[in-house]
Motif scaffolding. Sequence first.
Motif, PDB file in Angstrom:
ATOM      1  N   VAL A 272      -5.114   6.337   0.390  1.00  0.00           N
ATOM      2  CA  VAL A 272      -4.272   5.147   0.451  1.00  0.00           C
ATOM      3  C   VAL A 272      -4.780   4.149  -0.578  1.00  0.00           C
ATOM      4  CG1 VAL A 272      -3.533   3.201   1.867  1.00  0.00           C
ATOM      5  CG2 VAL A 272      -3.695   5.494   2.879  1.00  0.00           C
ATOM      6  N   TYR A 273      -3.848   3.568  -1.348  1.00  0.00           N
ATOM      7  CA  TYR A 273      -4.191   2.574  -2.362  1.00  0.00           C
ATOM      8  C   TYR A 273      -3.477   1.268  -2.031  1.00  0.00           C
ATOM      9  CZ  TYR A 273      -5.889   6.657  -4.818  1.00  0.00           C
ATOM     10  OH  TYR A 273      -6.568   7.798  -5.143  1.00  0.00           O
ATOM     11  N   THR A 274      -4.214   0.160  -2.122  1.00  0.00           N
ATOM     12  CA  THR A 274      -3.714  -1.152  -1.728  1.00  0.00           C
ATOM     13  C   THR A 274      -3.801  -2.113  -2.903  1.00  0.00           C
ATOM     14  OG1 THR A 274      -4.583  -0.752   0.505  1.00  0.00           O
ATOM     15  CG2 THR A 274      -3.945  -3.008  -0.039  1.00  0.00           C
ATOM     16  N   ILE A 275      -2.726  -2.883  -3.113  1.00  0.00           N
ATOM     17  CA  ILE A 275      -2.701  -3.844  -4.217  1.00  0.00           C
ATOM     18  C   ILE A 275      -2.194  -5.195  -3.714  1.00  0.00           C
ATOM     19  CG2 ILE A 275      -2.348  -2.129  -6.038  1.00  0.00           C
ATOM     20  CD1 ILE A 275       0.678  -2.808  -5.909  1.00  0.00           C
ATOM     21  N   PRO A 276      -2.580  -6.297  -4.361  1.00  0.00           N
ATOM     22  CA  PRO A 276      -1.944  -7.579  -4.065  1.00  0.00           C
ATOM     23  C   PRO A 276      -0.485  -7.524  -4.503  1.00  0.00           C
ATOM     24  CG  PRO A 276      -3.411  -7.762  -5.964  1.00  0.00           C
ATOM     25  CD  PRO A 276      -3.638  -6.407  -5.378  1.00  0.00           C
ATOM     26  N   TYR A 277       0.421  -8.089  -3.682  1.00  0.00           N
ATOM     27  CA  TYR A 277       1.840  -7.915  -3.982  1.00  0.00           C
ATOM     28  C   TYR A 277       2.672  -9.026  -3.357  1.00  0.00           C
ATOM     29  CZ  TYR A 277       6.444  -5.670  -4.230  1.00  0.00           C
ATOM     30  OH  TYR A 277       7.755  -5.387  -4.482  1.00  0.00           O
TER      31      TYR A 277
ATOM     32  N   PRO B   8      -6.310  16.564  -9.793  1.00  0.00           N
ATOM     33  CA  PRO B   8      -5.751  16.244 -11.118  1.00  0.00           C
ATOM     34  C   PRO B   8      -6.863  15.927 -12.112  1.00  0.00           C
ATOM     35  CG  PRO B   8      -5.502  14.364  -9.661  1.00  0.00           C
ATOM     36  CD  PRO B   8      -6.089  15.473  -8.817  1.00  0.00           C
ATOM     37  N   TYR B   9      -7.646  16.946 -12.444  1.00  0.00           N
ATOM     38  CA  TYR B   9      -8.810  16.788 -13.316  1.00  0.00           C
ATOM     39  C   TYR B   9      -8.358  16.279 -14.684  1.00  0.00           C
ATOM     40  CZ  TYR B   9     -13.385  18.030 -15.324  1.00  0.00           C
ATOM     41  OH  TYR B   9     -14.626  18.000 -15.918  1.00  0.00           O
ATOM     42  N   GLY B  10      -9.034  15.235 -15.179  1.00  0.00           N
ATOM     43  CA  GLY B  10      -8.746  14.732 -16.516  1.00  0.00           C
ATOM     44  C   GLY B  10      -7.651  13.699 -16.574  1.00  0.00           C
ATOM     45  N   TYR B  11      -7.143  13.263 -15.426  1.00  0.00           N
ATOM     46  CA  TYR B  11      -6.108  12.229 -15.383  1.00  0.00           C
ATOM     47  C   TYR B  11      -6.664  10.961 -14.740  1.00  0.00           C
ATOM     48  CZ  TYR B  11      -2.671  15.848 -16.477  1.00  0.00           C
ATOM     49  OH  TYR B  11      -1.966  16.865 -17.088  1.00  0.00           O
ATOM     50  N   GLU B  12      -6.172   9.815 -15.199  1.00  0.00           N
ATOM     51  CA  GLU B  12      -6.480   8.553 -14.541  1.00  0.00           C
ATOM     52  C   GLU B  12      -5.194   7.973 -13.955  1.00  0.00           C
ATOM     53  OE1 GLU B  12      -8.097   5.948 -17.456  1.00  0.00           O
ATOM     54  OE2 GLU B  12      -6.182   5.605 -18.481  1.00  0.00           O
ATOM     55  N   MET B  13      -5.338   7.186 -12.891  1.00  0.00           N
ATOM     56  CA  MET B  13      -4.177   6.578 -12.244  1.00  0.00           C
ATOM     57  C   MET B  13      -4.087   5.107 -12.620  1.00  0.00           C
ATOM     58  SD  MET B  13      -3.142   6.290  -8.196  1.00  0.00           S
ATOM     59  CE  MET B  13      -4.284   4.946  -7.846  1.00  0.00           C
ATOM     60  N   ASN B  14      -2.890   4.685 -12.986  1.00  0.00           N
ATOM     61  CA  ASN B  14      -2.609   3.277 -13.251  1.00  0.00           C
ATOM     62  C   ASN B  14      -1.475   2.816 -12.357  1.00  0.00           C
ATOM     63  OD1 ASN B  14      -4.478   3.145 -15.497  1.00  0.00           O
ATOM     64  ND2 ASN B  14      -2.947   4.265 -16.692  1.00  0.00           N
ATOM     65  N   ILE B  15      -1.559   1.589 -11.869  1.00  0.00           N
ATOM     66  CA  ILE B  15      -0.517   1.004 -11.024  1.00  0.00           C
ATOM     67  C   ILE B  15       0.044  -0.217 -11.748  1.00  0.00           C
ATOM     68  CG2 ILE B  15       0.026   0.030  -8.756  1.00  0.00           C
ATOM     69  CD1 ILE B  15      -2.524   1.420  -7.703  1.00  0.00           C
ATOM     70  N   TYR B  16       1.372  -0.352 -11.705  1.00  0.00           N
ATOM     71  CA  TYR B  16       2.028  -1.471 -12.378  1.00  0.00           C
ATOM     72  C   TYR B  16       2.949  -2.201 -11.395  1.00  0.00           C
ATOM     73  CZ  TYR B  16       0.590   1.022 -16.605  1.00  0.00           C
ATOM     74  OH  TYR B  16      -0.140   1.665 -17.575  1.00  0.00           O
ATOM     75  N   VAL B  17       2.957  -3.528 -11.471  1.00  0.00           N
ATOM     76  CA  VAL B  17       3.925  -4.345 -10.749  1.00  0.00           C
ATOM     77  C   VAL B  17       4.731  -5.111 -11.786  1.00  0.00           C
ATOM     78  CG1 VAL B  17       4.287  -6.246  -9.135  1.00  0.00           C
ATOM     79  CG2 VAL B  17       2.504  -4.552  -8.674  1.00  0.00           C
ATOM     80  N   ASP B  18       6.040  -4.851 -11.806  1.00  0.00           N
ATOM     81  CA  ASP B  18       6.921  -5.413 -12.835  1.00  0.00           C
ATOM     82  C   ASP B  18       6.372  -5.190 -14.238  1.00  0.00           C
ATOM     83  OD1 ASP B  18       8.980  -6.198 -11.213  1.00  0.00           O
ATOM     84  OD2 ASP B  18       8.271  -8.248 -10.959  1.00  0.00           O
ATOM     85  N   GLY B  19       5.842  -4.003 -14.462  1.00  0.00           N
ATOM     86  CA  GLY B  19       5.375  -3.622 -15.782  1.00  0.00           C
ATOM     87  C   GLY B  19       3.984  -4.083 -16.143  1.00  0.00           C
TER      88      GLY B  19
ATOM     89  N   SER C  85       0.851  -1.199   0.000  1.00  0.00           N
ATOM     90  CA  SER C  85       0.000   0.000   0.000  1.00  0.00           C
ATOM     91  C   SER C  85       0.880   1.240   0.000  1.00  0.00           C
ATOM     92  CB  SER C  85      -0.934   0.015   1.217  1.00  0.00           C
ATOM     93  OG  SER C  85      -0.201   0.150   2.417  1.00  0.00           O
ATOM     94  N   PHE C  86       0.322   2.313  -0.496  1.00  0.00           N
ATOM     95  CA  PHE C  86       1.002   3.601  -0.499  1.00  0.00           C
ATOM     96  C   PHE C  86      -0.064   4.688  -0.455  1.00  0.00           C
ATOM     97  CE2 PHE C  86       0.271   2.293  -4.843  1.00  0.00           C
ATOM     98  CZ  PHE C  86      -0.264   3.424  -5.436  1.00  0.00           C
ATOM     99  N   MET C  87       0.349   5.884  -0.087  1.00  0.00           N
ATOM    100  CA  MET C  87      -0.586   7.005  -0.021  1.00  0.00           C
ATOM    101  C   MET C  87      -0.170   8.071  -1.033  1.00  0.00           C
ATOM    102  SD  MET C  87      -1.932   9.128   3.316  1.00  0.00           S
ATOM    103  CE  MET C  87      -0.376   9.903   3.764  1.00  0.00           C
ATOM    104  N   ILE C  88      -1.163   8.659  -1.693  1.00  0.00           N
ATOM    105  CA  ILE C  88      -0.940   9.829  -2.540  1.00  0.00           C
ATOM    106  C   ILE C  88      -1.556  11.027  -1.834  1.00  0.00           C
ATOM    107  CG2 ILE C  88      -1.395  10.963  -4.745  1.00  0.00           C
ATOM    108  CD1 ILE C  88       0.458   8.638  -5.109  1.00  0.00           C
ATOM    109  N   THR C  89      -0.755  12.067  -1.668  1.00  0.00           N
ATOM    110  CA  THR C  89      -1.210  13.326  -1.079  1.00  0.00           C
ATOM    111  C   THR C  89      -1.171  14.406  -2.163  1.00  0.00           C
ATOM    112  OG1 THR C  89      -0.440  12.783   1.150  1.00  0.00           O
ATOM    113  CG2 THR C  89      -0.703  15.126   0.625  1.00  0.00           C
ATOM    114  N   ASN C  90      -2.218  15.193  -2.226  1.00  0.00           N
ATOM    115  CA  ASN C  90      -2.231  16.341  -3.137  1.00  0.00           C
ATOM    116  C   ASN C  90      -1.981  17.605  -2.328  1.00  0.00           C
ATOM    117  OD1 ASN C  90      -2.566  18.158  -5.204  1.00  0.00           O
ATOM    118  ND2 ASN C  90      -4.791  18.015  -5.262  1.00  0.00           N
ATOM    119  N   TYR C  91      -0.822  18.212  -2.531  1.00  0.00           N
ATOM    120  CA  TYR C  91      -0.497  19.467  -1.862  1.00  0.00           C
ATOM    121  C   TYR C  91      -0.977  20.683  -2.650  1.00  0.00           C
ATOM    122  CZ  TYR C  91       2.571  17.198   1.565  1.00  0.00           C
ATOM    123  OH  TYR C  91       3.060  16.445   2.600  1.00  0.00           O
ATOM    124  N   GLY C  92      -1.553  20.467  -3.820  1.00  0.00           N
ATOM    125  CA  GLY C  92      -1.952  21.573  -4.668  1.00  0.00           C
ATOM    126  C   GLY C  92      -3.316  22.139  -4.326  1.00  0.00           C
ATOM    127  N   PHE C  93      -3.697  23.187  -5.057  1.00  0.00           N
ATOM    128  CA  PHE C  93      -4.988  23.842  -4.859  1.00  0.00           C
ATOM    129  C   PHE C  93      -6.137  23.039  -5.472  1.00  0.00           C
ATOM    130  CE2 PHE C  93      -2.703  28.226  -5.338  1.00  0.00           C
ATOM    131  CZ  PHE C  93      -2.071  28.037  -4.128  1.00  0.00           C
TER     132      PHE C  93
END
Length: 469
Positions: free
Chosen positions: A428-433, A396-407, A385-393
């Motif tokens: 916080v985002y959690t993935i099998p790993y 991220p409108y118009g973006y999608e998030m992708n997660i990769y393990v070994d590509g 698991s990991f956390m993404i924090t947005n420090y901005g105002f």
Amino acid sequence: MKRVEKIVVAATFAVVLALCLLCSCTGKMYGIKEYDATPTQFAYEIDDSIAFTDIFDSPVDNKSRGFRGETYITLGRNEAYPGSGEPYLKKLEKEYDRLQGDGIKLMQVYVYLIEYYNTDIPQSAFDQLTDYLEEFTKRDIKILLRFAYETYDGQKKGPRTKDIQRHCLQLKGYIEKNAELFDRSVYAAQMGLIGLLGEGHGSAHRLDVYKVAQAFADMIPEDVPLMARTPQMLEAMPHDLQSRFGMHEDYVIGFDDPWVAIATTDEKYQSVINKCKYAVTDGEMPWGRANASIDGINLTGVVKTCVDFGMTSFSLAHNYSEEGEHYLKKWQTEFLTEEALIKNKFPYNPALLVDGKISGFDYLKYHLGYQLVASNLSVGDGKASFMITNYGFAGPYGYEMNIYVDGKPIASEEGYKYTDLLQFCQKVYTIPYTGGEIAVEFVNTRDNNDKIRLFNKIDFTDGRNIILK
């Protein structure tokens, strides 16, 4: 009363009156759709499991956010601003060269249609527009687009509502035909079209805001962020149409004044700023030459407006270095302390502070729009698991998030939507790993070459942020 004060008062009254007349012709006001308020502080502690960048090595090439320049083209002529006589490519080059050193990745572009205010737009004008848009892709600059007609008070030539509707229909066909170029070059569009400079006041003819908004929204693809100039314009739209719009506040001075879009004391203020944080919002200060007649502009007040509206971008063309040095230039050496940031409930990344402070200019430069950081990396029991924090105002409108393990792509248990990362938000985002490299990618859904670099000291390879090797 001094002469300049009388001029300002008279002009202010004219603008307010024009806006009232403008809105009255729609016949109905729908009100501002209600949105939840975003947090005013971060909820979770952030660890150092993934190193942060400092202000000296923070990325400046993230797109669709930050400071922007400004330029113009008058279709049908080799002219930038109507009547200026300045070639439009020369104006673009001049503004690009002037601001390139500040790392701008955005340019506001006014496309003036006055040559065709009561006729169809010819194919030659569309060919001219195509060539012009390609100039921005060559420079890796995205456009904040505004179509407009009129430029000076008392101008007798101007479109009627039916003319704007006809042009929007033509432009819709053009955009559909040139979808790839449009997606690569245009990040957001302002409704414009109405009044002087497309700012909603001073039209030669009374125009129907609702019909113009309908035609404009139909013209622009649904996945492109839209903006209106005032809350009154938003209120003139039903909620299903209004939900596509943010605002552009073109008179940011940091205190209440008849020229601002909405006063902080207005009973609708909280609803308006809540709404704006769920959309894309832009802002600008007056031109520097107007400063002598405006008393009270200060750094904290201007920043508060940017924070309140969740601004994605902000003009560096106005009140910076045009015809002298103005506020934004001076704020390169005026600082916000950590104490002041906390006191005013401004989001900030502590890693960007130097000796407990940051210049006002750099604070805006790095916190306008999104500023994403990965942290709190944890591995064990077959999961990571990991956390993404947005420090901005803004999110991220118009973006999608992708997660990769070994590509290989892998889905998080929580899923992702951009509203997870609005102002002061963390997720916080959690993935099998069971082992291997973990990479996080934020990619623009309309331009897959546009990918976000995190504010972490990690490898950024092919648009992927490697948070664990």
